[in-house]
Design a protein around this motif. Structure first.
Motif, mmCIF file in Angstrom:
data_model
loop_
_atom_site.group_PDB
_atom_site.id
_atom_site.type_symbol
_atom_site.label_atom_id
_atom_site.label_comp_id
_atom_site.label_asym_id
_atom_site.label_seq_id
_atom_site.Cartn_x
_atom_site.Cartn_y
_atom_site.Cartn_z
ATOM 1 N N LEU A 9 0.923 -1.119 -0.053
ATOM 2 C CA LEU A 9 0.043 0.099 -0.075
ATOM 3 C C LEU A 9 1.044 1.496 -0.159
ATOM 4 O O LEU A 9 0.370 2.404 -0.560
ATOM 5 N N ALA A 10 2.006 1.278 0.677
ATOM 6 C CA ALA A 10 2.748 2.346 0.643
ATOM 7 C C ALA A 10 3.365 2.665 -0.575
ATOM 8 O O ALA A 10 3.767 3.901 -1.127
ATOM 9 N N LEU A 11 3.765 1.702 -1.537
ATOM 10 C CA LEU A 11 4.430 1.671 -2.749
ATOM 11 C C LEU A 11 3.463 2.134 -3.834
ATOM 12 O O LEU A 11 3.523 3.239 -4.522
ATOM 13 N N ILE A 12 1.934 1.675 -3.446
ATOM 14 C CA ILE A 12 0.984 2.259 -4.294
ATOM 15 C C ILE A 12 0.636 3.856 -3.991
ATOM 16 O O ILE A 12 0.581 4.533 -4.691
ATOM 17 N N ALA A 13 0.747 4.202 -2.932
ATOM 18 C CA ALA A 13 0.476 5.541 -2.463
ATOM 19 C C ALA A 13 1.763 6.385 -2.992
ATOM 20 O O ALA A 13 1.484 7.329 -3.431
ATOM 21 N N ALA A 14 2.864 5.820 -3.141
ATOM 22 C CA ALA A 14 4.088 6.675 -3.870
ATOM 23 C C ALA A 14 3.905 6.802 -5.322
ATOM 24 O O ALA A 14 4.070 7.719 -5.539
ATOM 25 N N ALA A 15 3.376 6.042 -5.889
ATOM 26 C CA ALA A 15 3.266 5.924 -7.284
ATOM 27 C C ALA A 15 2.092 6.942 -7.390
ATOM 28 O O ALA A 15 2.156 7.933 -8.362
ATOM 29 N N LEU A 16 0.988 6.777 -6.794
ATOM 30 C CA LEU A 16 -0.114 7.736 -6.660
ATOM 31 C C LEU A 16 0.489 9.395 -6.512
ATOM 32 O O LEU A 16 -0.053 10.392 -7.552
ATOM 33 N N ALA A 17 1.163 9.336 -5.462
ATOM 34 C CA ALA A 17 1.928 10.681 -5.443
ATOM 35 C C ALA A 17 2.464 11.255 -6.313
ATOM 36 O O ALA A 17 2.597 12.570 -6.820
ATOM 37 N N GLY A 18 3.338 10.350 -7.152
ATOM 38 C CA GLY A 18 4.047 10.521 -8.449
ATOM 39 C C GLY A 18 3.167 11.353 -9.349
ATOM 40 O O GLY A 18 3.364 12.199 -10.069
ATOM 41 N N VAL A 19 1.844 10.625 -9.526
ATOM 42 C CA VAL A 19 0.839 11.180 -10.512
ATOM 43 C C VAL A 19 0.539 12.443 -10.192
ATOM 44 O O VAL A 19 0.184 13.358 -10.843
ATOM 45 N N VAL A 52 4.127 15.415 -2.271
ATOM 46 C CA VAL A 52 5.322 15.322 -1.113
ATOM 47 C C VAL A 52 5.012 14.933 0.068
ATOM 48 O O VAL A 52 5.599 14.003 0.519
ATOM 49 N N ALA A 53 4.188 15.411 0.661
ATOM 50 C CA ALA A 53 3.410 15.010 1.831
ATOM 51 C C ALA A 53 3.154 13.484 1.976
ATOM 52 O O ALA A 53 3.470 12.684 2.926
ATOM 53 N N THR A 54 2.525 13.179 0.783
ATOM 54 C CA THR A 54 2.207 11.697 0.772
ATOM 55 C C THR A 54 3.188 10.618 0.596
ATOM 56 O O THR A 54 3.307 9.691 1.083
ATOM 57 N N LEU A 55 4.342 11.286 -0.170
ATOM 58 C CA LEU A 55 5.570 10.300 -0.118
ATOM 59 C C LEU A 55 6.121 10.214 1.078
ATOM 60 O O LEU A 55 6.719 9.266 1.504
ATOM 61 N N ALA A 56 6.233 11.437 1.985
ATOM 62 C CA ALA A 56 6.652 11.406 3.254
ATOM 63 C C ALA A 56 5.724 10.221 4.003
ATOM 64 O O ALA A 56 6.551 9.507 4.957
ATOM 65 N N LEU A 57 4.465 10.366 3.993
ATOM 66 C CA LEU A 57 3.787 9.269 4.822
ATOM 67 C C LEU A 57 4.189 7.846 4.428
ATOM 68 O O LEU A 57 3.988 7.168 5.254
ATOM 69 N N ALA A 63 8.899 2.809 7.289
ATOM 70 C CA ALA A 63 9.777 2.868 8.728
ATOM 71 C C ALA A 63 9.040 2.369 10.056
ATOM 72 O O ALA A 63 9.746 1.819 10.718
ATOM 73 N N ALA A 64 7.646 2.409 10.051
ATOM 74 C CA ALA A 64 7.126 2.074 11.073
ATOM 75 C C ALA A 64 5.881 1.115 10.810
ATOM 76 O O ALA A 64 4.808 1.776 11.031
ATOM 77 N N PRO A 65 6.173 0.003 10.273
ATOM 78 C CA PRO A 65 4.932 -1.005 9.885
ATOM 79 C C PRO A 65 3.925 -1.157 10.899
ATOM 80 O O PRO A 65 2.913 -1.488 10.566
ATOM 81 N N ARG A 66 4.368 -1.230 12.211
ATOM 82 C CA ARG A 66 3.264 -1.530 13.126
ATOM 83 C C ARG A 66 2.211 -0.242 13.241
ATOM 84 O O ARG A 66 1.161 -0.522 13.615
ATOM 85 N N ARG A 67 2.535 1.087 12.949
ATOM 86 C CA ARG A 67 1.630 1.915 12.609
ATOM 87 C C ARG A 67 1.676 2.611 11.490
ATOM 88 O O ARG A 67 0.972 3.671 11.179
ATOM 89 N N GLY A 68 1.986 1.660 10.422
ATOM 90 C CA GLY A 68 2.090 2.040 9.103
ATOM 91 C C GLY A 68 0.576 2.178 8.511
ATOM 92 O O GLY A 68 0.241 3.188 7.650
ATOM 93 N N GLY A 69 -0.421 1.636 9.032
ATOM 94 C CA GLY A 69 -1.931 1.934 8.675
ATOM 95 C C GLY A 69 -2.540 3.331 8.895
ATOM 96 O O GLY A 69 -3.011 3.948 8.009
ATOM 97 N N TRP A 70 -1.992 3.858 9.982
ATOM 98 C CA TRP A 70 -2.366 5.397 10.433
ATOM 99 C C TRP A 70 -1.568 6.427 9.418
ATOM 100 O O TRP A 70 -2.364 7.307 8.902
ATOM 101 N N PHE A 71 -0.457 5.994 9.071
ATOM 102 C CA PHE A 71 0.346 6.930 8.124
ATOM 103 C C PHE A 71 -0.306 6.575 6.669
ATOM 104 O O PHE A 71 -0.466 7.735 5.949
ATOM 105 N N LEU A 72 -0.670 5.518 6.283
ATOM 106 C CA LEU A 72 -1.408 5.306 4.961
ATOM 107 C C LEU A 72 -2.764 5.853 5.068
ATOM 108 O O LEU A 72 -3.160 6.240 3.893
ATOM 109 N N CYS A 73 -3.444 6.108 6.105
ATOM 110 C CA CYS A 73 -4.768 6.672 6.088
ATOM 111 C C CYS A 73 -4.521 7.997 5.946
ATOM 112 O O CYS A 73 -5.327 8.449 5.084
ATOM 113 N N GLY A 74 -3.456 8.684 6.324
ATOM 114 C CA GLY A 74 -3.061 10.077 6.179
ATOM 115 C C GLY A 74 -2.717 10.179 4.517
ATOM 116 O O GLY A 74 -3.477 11.207 3.933
ATOM 117 N N ALA A 75 -2.278 9.273 4.237
ATOM 118 C CA ALA A 75 -1.791 9.388 2.545
ATOM 119 C C ALA A 75 -2.841 9.286 1.832
ATOM 120 O O ALA A 75 -3.000 10.002 0.706
#
Length: 131
Positions: A9-19, A52-57, A63-75
């Motif tokens: 999901l993080a890599l999908i978010a990064a790809a969409l951030a590129g778009v 850029v903010a989406t890439l950061a999230l 980096a923090a996969p145990r809390r990654g879902g919250w970061f991905l929610c923000g993304a």
């Protein structure tokens, strides 16, 4: 959510951030060459900032996969919100019509929630490190 799912999901978010970033550059060029509407300039800026903010999230989710879902929610909220908000502004600037009623306020609200989600994710990750 499992670590491999977070990574996917993080890599999908990064790809969409590129778009989204590319769309921001395109709208900047359109604003500079075709329409000097402040709405278009705002849309371009918001797309670039939130890409850029989406890439950061996405990076924080990795980096923090145990809390990654919250970061991905923000993304996800950044991507959804910027799509609605910026599309509505661009439609108004270029076509003189709205995307649909309340598109910009809904998108803006999603962006605010994305920032709050990123704050909650960071605090949750910090609390889990302290415990």
């Amino acid at each position: 959510m499992t670590a491999p799912k977070i990574q996917q999901l993080a890599l999908i978010a990064a790809a969409l951030a590129g778009v989204a970033g590319a769309a921001g550059v395109i709208l900047s060029a359109v604003s500079a060459h075709l329409s000097a509407s402040p709405l278009l300039t705002t849309a371009a800026s918001f797309l670039l900032i939130h890409a850029v903010a989406t890439l950061a999230l996405a990076a924080l989710a990795l980096a923090a996969p145990r809390r990654g879902g919250w970061f991905l929610c923000g993304a996800a909220l950044f991507l959804f919100g910027s799509m609605l908000f910026c599309s509505d502004l661009a439609f108004r600037a270029l076509l003189g019509v709205r995307l649909f009623p309340m598109a910009a306020p809904i998108g803006g609200s999603a962006l605010i929630l994305g920032w709050l989600s990123s704050a909650v994710a960071a605090l949750a990750a910090l609390a889990s490190k302290a415990a």
